[in-house]
Design an enzyme around this catalytic site. Sequence first.
Site, PDB file in Angstrom:
ATOM      1  N   LEU A  33       0.811  -1.225   0.000  1.00 19.01           N
ATOM      2  CA  LEU A  33       0.000   0.000   0.000  1.00 19.01           C
ATOM      3  C   LEU A  33       0.841   1.270   0.000  1.00 19.01           C
ATOM      4  CD1 LEU A  33      -2.687  -1.191   2.593  1.00 19.01           C
ATOM      5  CD2 LEU A  33      -2.798  -1.317   0.094  1.00 19.01           C
ATOM      6  N   HIS A  37      -3.423   4.245  -2.594  1.00 14.92           N
ATOM      7  CA  HIS A  37      -4.426   3.398  -1.938  1.00 14.92           C
ATOM      8  C   HIS A  37      -5.102   4.162  -0.791  1.00 14.92           C
ATOM      9  CE1 HIS A  37      -1.568   0.146  -3.440  1.00 14.92           C
ATOM     10  NE2 HIS A  37      -2.712  -0.184  -4.019  1.00 14.92           N
ATOM     11  N   SER A 187       2.703   3.616  -7.339  1.00 18.19           N
ATOM     12  CA  SER A 187       2.369   2.248  -7.729  1.00 18.19           C
ATOM     13  C   SER A 187       3.126   1.283  -6.830  1.00 18.19           C
ATOM     14  CB  SER A 187       2.794   2.012  -9.181  1.00 18.19           C
ATOM     15  OG  SER A 187       2.835   0.631  -9.461  1.00 18.19           O
TER      16      SER A 187
HETATM   17  P1  AMP Z   1      -3.702  -2.312  -6.822  1.00 18.74           P
HETATM   18  O1  AMP Z   1      -3.286  -2.621  -5.435  1.00 18.74           O
HETATM   19  O2  AMP Z   1      -2.575  -1.906  -7.715  1.00 18.74           O
HETATM   20  O3  AMP Z   1      -4.566  -3.395  -7.423  1.00 18.74           O
HETATM   21  O4  AMP Z   1      -4.621  -1.030  -6.737  1.00 18.74           O
HETATM   22  C1  AMP Z   1      -5.769  -1.008  -5.929  1.00 18.74           C
HETATM   23  C2  AMP Z   1      -6.560   0.218  -6.227  1.00 18.74           C
HETATM   24  O5  AMP Z   1      -5.770   1.382  -5.941  1.00 18.74           O
HETATM   25  C3  AMP Z   1      -6.977   0.334  -7.701  1.00 18.74           C
HETATM   26  O6  AMP Z   1      -8.301   0.806  -7.783  1.00 18.74           O
HETATM   27  C4  AMP Z   1      -5.989   1.325  -8.252  1.00 18.74           C
HETATM   28  O7  AMP Z   1      -6.468   2.045  -9.375  1.00 18.74           O
HETATM   29  C5  AMP Z   1      -5.801   2.259  -7.056  1.00 18.74           C
HETATM   30  N1  AMP Z   1      -4.527   2.964  -7.180  1.00 18.74           N
HETATM   31  C6  AMP Z   1      -3.316   2.432  -7.424  1.00 18.74           C
HETATM   32  N2  AMP Z   1      -2.383   3.396  -7.519  1.00 18.74           N
HETATM   33  C7  AMP Z   1      -3.025   4.575  -7.359  1.00 18.74           C
HETATM   34  C8  AMP Z   1      -2.615   5.943  -7.380  1.00 18.74           C
HETATM   35  N3  AMP Z   1      -1.356   6.300  -7.598  1.00 18.74           N
HETATM   36  N4  AMP Z   1      -3.555   6.883  -7.175  1.00 18.74           N
HETATM   37  C9  AMP Z   1      -4.851   6.548  -6.951  1.00 18.74           C
HETATM   38  N5  AMP Z   1      -5.301   5.279  -6.928  1.00 18.74           N
HETATM   39  C10 AMP Z   1      -4.407   4.301  -7.134  1.00 18.74           C
END
Ligand code: AMP
Length: 281
Positions: A33, A37, A187
């Site tokens: 995270l 997130h 990310s």
């Molecule tokens: P993930 O853990 O990569 O599957 O992401 C989980 C959620 O967090 C998804 O809805 C992503 O689009 C969102 N997310 C990931 N990185 C970002 C970011 N930099 N800004 C906003 N939301 C994000």
Amino acid sequence: MYTFEHVATLQTCLQKLKSKGQIIGFCPTMGALHEGHMSLIAASQSACDSTVCSIFVNPTQFNDKEDLIKYPRPFEEDYRMLKSKACDILFAPTTDEVYPPGLDTSIKVDLGGMKSVMEGKFRPGHFDGMLEVVHRLLQIVKPDQLFMGQKDYQQQTLVRAMIRQLELPVTLVTCPIIREADGLAMSSRNRLLEPEFRAKAPLIYQCLSWIKAHMDSKSPREMQMECIERLETAGLKAEYLSFADGVDLREVHDISRHEEVVVCTAVWAGKVRLIDNIILK
Ligand code: AMP
């Protein structure tokens, strides 16, 4: 913060909250995270009574085995971060809880061309796995509101279409992209970047911002070529850099003919694949 590994105990807890009339917000994640997130958690907390965050590295959405193996899993750190932000519930299931043997979790949705462009073209099967897990998690949590990031633009577009097509009783809220100070979109994969590529990676957002600044004077094709070349010169490799309709993801040749336009890109920074996007209008 309540933490659950099992569907049954999570549902007992949620049942209690729902019987009190609480609005439930849900933020599905794969862990590792970061502030991106956390922005989803914060959005859920301000709109809902209780917030559920799930951490599940979904094997069915990884088309590349190596990527699945090296995906970061700093669970203790994640737990502390969620707790410090006063998230109400953490759901961290095992694969068997999400996909119990014998349970058919497959879904039938017809998303036409939206699934096969951009990420869909380069990560075959990825979106089938993603939609399957989001659908399954929605079935488990049954939230009122679902919070996802614009960071994964195509993903949230497909989830929105799935919700509409299957008439799922949930509202999708898309939250803006949170970036590092130098513009790099946050990310989980950033922590895998070698220092050399971490230093180069902000160029991705610089290119996207440059496109937004020049969208009235240059054609998508010209801008695409210039950016791909700029990235390549810096030692980054764009897998795609596409101008897409913001609603149905059709390729955009003439920006003025579309009401909503987004530029999405996937770029290799060494061995790490990064995605980013910018909404032009
Ligand atoms: P993930 O853990 O990569 O599957 O992401 C989980 C959620 O967090 C998804 O809805 C992503 O689009 C969102 N997310 C990931 N990185 C970002 C970011 N930099 N800004 C906003 N939301 C994000």
